[in-house]
Scaffold this motif. Structure first.
Motif, PDB file in Angstrom:
ATOM      1  N   ALA A  46      41.097   8.529  32.733  1.00 11.72           N
ATOM      2  CA  ALA A  46      41.487   7.549  33.742  1.00 11.72           C
ATOM      3  C   ALA A  46      40.344   6.581  34.014  1.00 11.72           C
ATOM      4  O   ALA A  46      39.173   6.968  34.076  1.00 11.72           O
ATOM      5  CB  ALA A  46      41.890   8.261  35.031  1.00 11.72           C
ATOM      6  N   ASP A  47      40.693   5.325  34.168  1.00 11.08           N
ATOM      7  CA  ASP A  47      39.706   4.298  34.484  1.00 11.08           C
ATOM      8  C   ASP A  47      39.576   4.217  36.004  1.00 11.08           C
ATOM      9  O   ASP A  47      40.549   3.861  36.696  1.00 11.08           O
ATOM     10  CB  ASP A  47      40.164   2.950  33.915  1.00 11.08           C
ATOM     11  CG  ASP A  47      39.124   1.860  34.080  1.00 11.08           C
ATOM     12  OD1 ASP A  47      38.183   2.053  34.883  1.00 11.08           O
ATOM     13  OD2 ASP A  47      39.253   0.817  33.416  1.00 11.08           O
ATOM     14  N   VAL A  98      40.794   1.083  37.703  1.00 11.62           N
ATOM     15  CA  VAL A  98      42.215   0.715  37.616  1.00 11.62           C
ATOM     16  C   VAL A  98      43.020   1.755  38.376  1.00 11.62           C
ATOM     17  O   VAL A  98      43.105   2.922  37.963  1.00 11.62           O
ATOM     18  CB  VAL A  98      42.688   0.638  36.151  1.00 11.62           C
ATOM     19  CG1 VAL A  98      44.166   0.257  36.097  1.00 11.62           C
ATOM     20  CG2 VAL A  98      41.846  -0.363  35.377  1.00 11.62           C
ATOM     21  N   THR A 122      46.141   2.265  38.788  1.00 16.44           N
ATOM     22  CA  THR A 122      47.331   2.833  38.148  1.00 16.44           C
ATOM     23  C   THR A 122      47.030   3.617  36.886  1.00 16.44           C
ATOM     24  O   THR A 122      47.945   4.127  36.245  1.00 16.44           O
ATOM     25  CB  THR A 122      48.329   1.704  37.809  1.00 16.44           C
ATOM     26  OG1 THR A 122      47.673   0.752  36.975  1.00 16.44           O
ATOM     27  CG2 THR A 122      48.838   1.037  39.060  1.00 16.44           C
ATOM     28  N   SER A 123      45.767   3.702  36.448  1.00 19.22           N
ATOM     29  CA  SER A 123      45.449   4.462  35.232  1.00 19.22           C
ATOM     30  C   SER A 123      45.462   5.958  35.549  1.00 19.22           C
ATOM     31  O   SER A 123      45.252   6.378  36.688  1.00 19.22           O
ATOM     32  CB  SER A 123      44.095   4.056  34.674  1.00 19.22           C
ATOM     33  OG  SER A 123      43.055   4.512  35.499  1.00 19.22           O
ATOM     34  N   ARG A 168      48.635   5.956  25.948  1.00 17.62           N
ATOM     35  CA  ARG A 168      47.953   5.419  27.116  1.00 17.62           C
ATOM     36  C   ARG A 168      48.593   5.980  28.380  1.00 17.62           C
ATOM     37  O   ARG A 168      49.813   6.256  28.414  1.00 17.62           O
ATOM     38  CB  ARG A 168      47.977   3.888  27.135  1.00 17.62           C
ATOM     39  CG  ARG A 168      49.357   3.282  27.181  1.00 17.62           C
ATOM     40  CD  ARG A 168      49.290   1.778  26.965  1.00 17.62           C
ATOM     41  NE  ARG A 168      50.609   1.164  27.014  1.00 17.62           N
ATOM     42  CZ  ARG A 168      51.131   0.629  28.107  1.00 17.62           C
ATOM     43  NH1 ARG A 168      50.448   0.650  29.246  1.00 17.62           N
ATOM     44  NH2 ARG A 168      52.316   0.076  28.091  1.00 17.62           N
ATOM     45  N   VAL A 212      49.260   4.910  31.982  1.00 13.21           N
ATOM     46  CA  VAL A 212      49.294   3.850  32.980  1.00 13.21           C
ATOM     47  C   VAL A 212      50.593   3.970  33.760  1.00 13.21           C
ATOM     48  O   VAL A 212      51.677   3.995  33.169  1.00 13.21           O
ATOM     49  CB  VAL A 212      49.201   2.451  32.333  1.00 13.21           C
ATOM     50  CG1 VAL A 212      49.303   1.358  33.395  1.00 13.21           C
ATOM     51  CG2 VAL A 212      47.915   2.308  31.555  1.00 13.21           C
TER      52      VAL A 212
END
Length: 634
Positions: free
Chosen positions: A346-347, A350, A352-353, A378, A380
Motif C-alpha cells: 500500500a502507498d 494514496v 485508496t491504495s 494492483r 486500489v
C-alpha cells in the motif's frame, strides 16, 4: 490397280461333243418308222455366273474387306460370293484399313443360255507399312541426399508448362523409382515431388521432339532432404543463462525449445548453458523457467533465416527479477504451476491504495503448449458501479467497490481446464471478511461487466475460477432498497396589473427548492452499529456510495414562468412539490448487515392556474394544486 482373271471354254466345248455323240448313238438305234423324232428344247434364259471370292494377305485370309461396287464384305475365312447374268469383265475394288486399296478384273466367258458357270477368284491385299511414333518417357529415382538411401512413398506430380495438361500422380516404389511412360505431348513438364517430413523438390523435365520410331527418355536423379534443412544442413544454438549480476545462473533451470511447429523439446541445463543442435530453417522459440519465484520466466522467438545455415548461434538469456505486483512465468502443459505474484504494498500517500497478495494456480493439462504468462496485480479501492449510455445508473443500482484488479496476459488465452485466482484477504489481520464478492471482467480495462464466476472464501483466501484471460477484479457489492416521498414547496404568484395580456413564458415567479444528497445513516455510523472498525473498509464503502451530487441537501432560490396567458386583472397562482428518494445500501460483512442510507433531492413538479385577482383576494390568498395552467421551474 486392276488385274484381269481369264478362263478357257474347254469345258463347254466338251459338253457339246458329248451331246452330239449321244445324239448320234440314239438316232442309230431307232428308225423313222419305230419312234417319232422330237426336236431338242433350247433354253431362252441367259447364263448365270457365280464368282467365288477369296481375299488373302501375306498373313492369310482377310476378314472384313469391303468389296465395291457390290457392297460385299468378306467373312472370317476371307470369302464372299458375287453372282450376275451375262458374260464380260467385272471389276472388284477392295478396301480395308491398314491395307493398300486394290482393284481386280474378272473375265466371265460366254456360255449357252440357261447355263450356270462358277468362277473362282483369289485376290491379294498388301498391308500398309505403318511408321511407329516416337515414344517419350520421364523416368526418375528419389533418394536421401545425405544417406543416398532410396525414398519410397514419395508423391510425384507433373504439369505441362503453359497448359492444363497434367500427369497422373505417381508414388515411388521401394527402390525410390517412378516412371511416366508414353507421355502424349512434348514440352517442359514441371515435376513436383513431396514426402512427409522432407522438403518439397521441383524439377523441370524438357521433352524434345524426336523422329518417328525413336524413344526419348528424360532421367531424373532427385535428392531429398529433411524438412526445414538446406541440403541436410541445420542450425545450432548455444544458450547461456545469465543472472542479474552478469554471472552464469547455475541453479535449477528448465529450458524448452520449439522449432517451427514441431513438438517442444526439454533440454538439460548444466553450469548455466546448453547446446541445441539440429534446428531447421524457420523460427525457434526458447522458454526458460527458473525454480526461484523471484525471477521472471523467459520466452523469445528467433528467425533463423537471419543467420548462416550450418552455423552455431550464441544466445545469451538474461534473467530479470519479478517486481511488486508484476511477474511473468513459463507454464508447461505437463506440469502444474503456481504463479506467485510479489505482494502489492500500500502507498501511504494514496488513501485508496491497499496491500494485496495473490497467486495463480494452473493445473497440468490446462494449456496445450508452452506459454509465458504475465500477471499484473494492483490494489486500489475504486467505485465499481457498472454504467454506460445504454444502462445508466438508476436509483435501483447497487453500490459496488473494487479492491483488487488483475490483468492476465496473453489476453484471450483460453484454458482446457479452469485455473484458480487466489487473493489473500487484505483485511485478514483486522478479522473482517466480505460475505459476497462479485467478479467483473474487462477487455480494455475501461468498460467492466459482471461475470458469474463464484468467489469462495476459505482459510483467509478469496478464490475464483478463470476460464480465459482478460482483466478481472473482485468487487464488494451491496443490495439496494429505495423509498420515495414528496414535500410541498412554497411558490410565488404573477399579477397582471397592466392593460395587455402577459404571454406564455413572459411572467416570472420565485420559489425555494432543494438540491444535493445527504447521509441518513453514514458509512461510519453503519460500520459502528455493526461493530466494525477498519479505515480501509470505511474508505471502500464511502467509495462505493460515493455521492455524485452536492454533499448535503441545501435550499436554493429558483424562478418559474407561466405556461398560459395571463389576462389583465388576473393572477397566476403556482403550486409545487419536490420528490425525495431514500436509498438503503446493505453490505454483508462478517455475517452482519451494514446499512448505509442516503437521501437525495430529486425532481420538482410545478402546476398552476389563473383567476381574477379580486376572486383570489377574496379567497384569502390560498394555494391549491392543479388549475388550468402550469409553470416551468428554472
Amino acid at each position: 490397280m486392276k488385274k484381269e482373271v481369264k478362263h478357257s471354254g474347254i469345258g463347254i466345248n466338251l459338253m457339246l461333243l458329248i451331246t452330239v455323240f449321244f445324239g448320234s448313238l440314239f438316232s442309230s438305234c431307232y428308225t423313222k418308222d419305230d419312234v417319232p423324232v422330237v426336236p431338242p428344247t433350247v433354253s431362252t434364259d441367259p447364263a448365270t455366273y457365280t464368282v467365288d471370292i477369296t481375299v488373302i494377305s501375306d498373313k492369310g485370309a482377310l476378314e472384313g474387306v469391303s468389296i465395291y461396287p457390290m457392297n460385299l464384305t468378306t467373312n472370317a475365312s476371307g470369302k464372299s460370293t458375287y453372282t450376275q447374268t451375262g458374260s464380260g469383265n467385272v471389276v472388284f475394288s477392295l478396301v480395308k484399313e491398314g491395307y493398300e486399296n486394290v482393284s481386280y478384273t474378272v473375265s466371265l466367258p460366254k456360255a449357252a443360255n440357261g447355263e450356270k458357270v462358277t468362277v473362282p477368284a483369289i485376290f491379294f491385299m498388301k498391308a500398309v507399312k505403318v511408321e511407329e511414333p516416337a515414344v517419350y518417357n520421364i523416368l526418375g529415382k528419389v533418394f536421401d541426399g545425405i544417406t543416398n538411401e532410396p525414398i519410397a512413398g514419395a508423391k510425384v506430380n507433373g504439369t505441362l508448362r503453359g497448359s492444363d495438361v497434367t500427369l497422373a500422380e505417381k508414388t515411388t516404389d521401394a527402390d525410390g523409382t517412378f516412371a511416366y511412360t508414353e507421355v502424349a505431348e512434348v514440352g517442359i513438364y514441371d515435376i513436383v515431388i513431396t514426402k512427409e517430413g522432407m522438403n518439397d523438390v521441383r524439377y523441370a523435365a524438357t521433352l524434345q521432339q524426336v523422329s518417328a520410331g525413336q524413344v526419348y527418355n528424360f532421367n531424373l536423379e532427385v535428392p531429398m532432404y529433411e524438412k526445414g534443412t538446406v541440403e541436410g544442413k541445420t542450425y545450432a544454438l548455444s544458450c547461456n543463462i545469465i543472472d542479474t549480476d552478469g554471472t552464469p545462473y547455475n541453479k535449477n533451470v528448465t529450458l524448452v525449445y520449439r522449432n517451427n511447429d514441431e513438438e517442444a523439446v526439454k533440454m538439460p541445463v548444466s553450469s548455466g548453458s546448453c547446446m541445441i543442435s539440429g534446428l531447421k530453417t524457420g523460427t525457434v522459440t526458447i522458454f526458460v523457467k527458473v525454480a526461484d519465484s523471484k525471477y521472471n520466466g523467459y520466452a523469445m522467438t528467433y528467425d533463423l533465416s537471419a543467420f548462416n545455415i550450418g552455423t552455431i548461434i550464441n544466445l545469451p538469456v538474461y534473467l530479470t527479477l519479478a517486481e511488486e505486483g508484476n511477474v511473468s512465468e513459463v507454464v508447461l502443459p505437463d506440469e502444474p504451476t503456481m504463479i506467485d505474484v510479489p505482494e502489492v504494498v500500500a502507498d501511504p500517500e494514496v488513501e485508496t491504495s491497499i496491500a494485496v497478495k495473490t497467486d495463480l494456480n494452473i493445473p497440468a493439462g490446462a494449456l496445450k503448449e508452452e506459454t509465458l504468462i504475465t500477471a499484473i496485480v494492483r490494489g486500489v479501492i475504486e467505485n465499481a458501479v457498472i454504467a454506460d449510455e445504454t444502462t445508466p445508473i438508476t436509483d435501483e443500482t447497487p453500490a459496488n467497490a473494487a479492491f483488487v484488479t488483475g490483468e492476465f496476459l496473453p489476453n484471450g488465452l483460453t484454458f482446457e481446464k479452469p485455473i484458480v485466482w487466489n487473493v489473500v484477504n487484505p483485511f485478514k489481520e483486522s478479522g473482517h471478511v466480505f460475505d459476497e464478492l462479485q467478479m467483473q471482467y474487462s477487455v480494455d480495462g475501461k468498460v467492466w461487466s459482471d461475470v458469474e464466476n463464484e468467489v469462495t472464501y476459505k482459510n483467509g483466501v478469496y478464490s475464483t475460477e478463470i476460464h480465459h484471460f482478460s482483466s478481472y477484479r473482485m468487487v464488494v457489492t451491496s443490495k439496494v432498497d429505495t423509498a420515495t416521498a414528496s414535500q410541498a414547496l412554497t411558490m410565488g404568484t404573477i399579477l397582471n396589473e397592466g392593460a395587455k395580456p402577459i404571454a406564455k413564458g413572459e411572467g416570472k415567479f420565485s420559489y425555494k427548492a432543494y438540491k444535493g444528497s445527504e447521509y441518513v445513516i453514514s458509512v461510519e455510523d453503519a460500520l459502528a452499529a455493526a461493530g466494525i472498525s477498519d479505515a480501509k473498509i470505511t474508505i471502500m464503502l464511502k467509495k462505493a456510495v460515493e455521492m455524485k451530487q452536492i454533499a448535503g441537501i441545501d435550499s436554493v432560490n429558483m424562478t418559474g414562468t407561466n405556461d398560459i396567458e395571463i389576462i389583465p386583472g388576473w393572477i397566476y397562482i403556482a403550486t409545487g412539490k419536490q420528490q425525495f428518494v431514500t436509498k438503503t445500501y446493505t453490505f454483508g460483512i462478517d455475517g452482519k448487515e451494514v446499512k448505509v442510507v442516503v437521501r437525495e433531492a430529486k425532481a420538482v413538479v410545478i402546476s398552476g392556474r389563473s383567476e381574477l385577482y379580486d376572486q383570489h383576494h377574496t379567497h384569502g390568498g390560498h394555494i391549491t394544486e392543479g388549475g388550468t395552467g402550469g409553470g416551468a421551474g428554472e
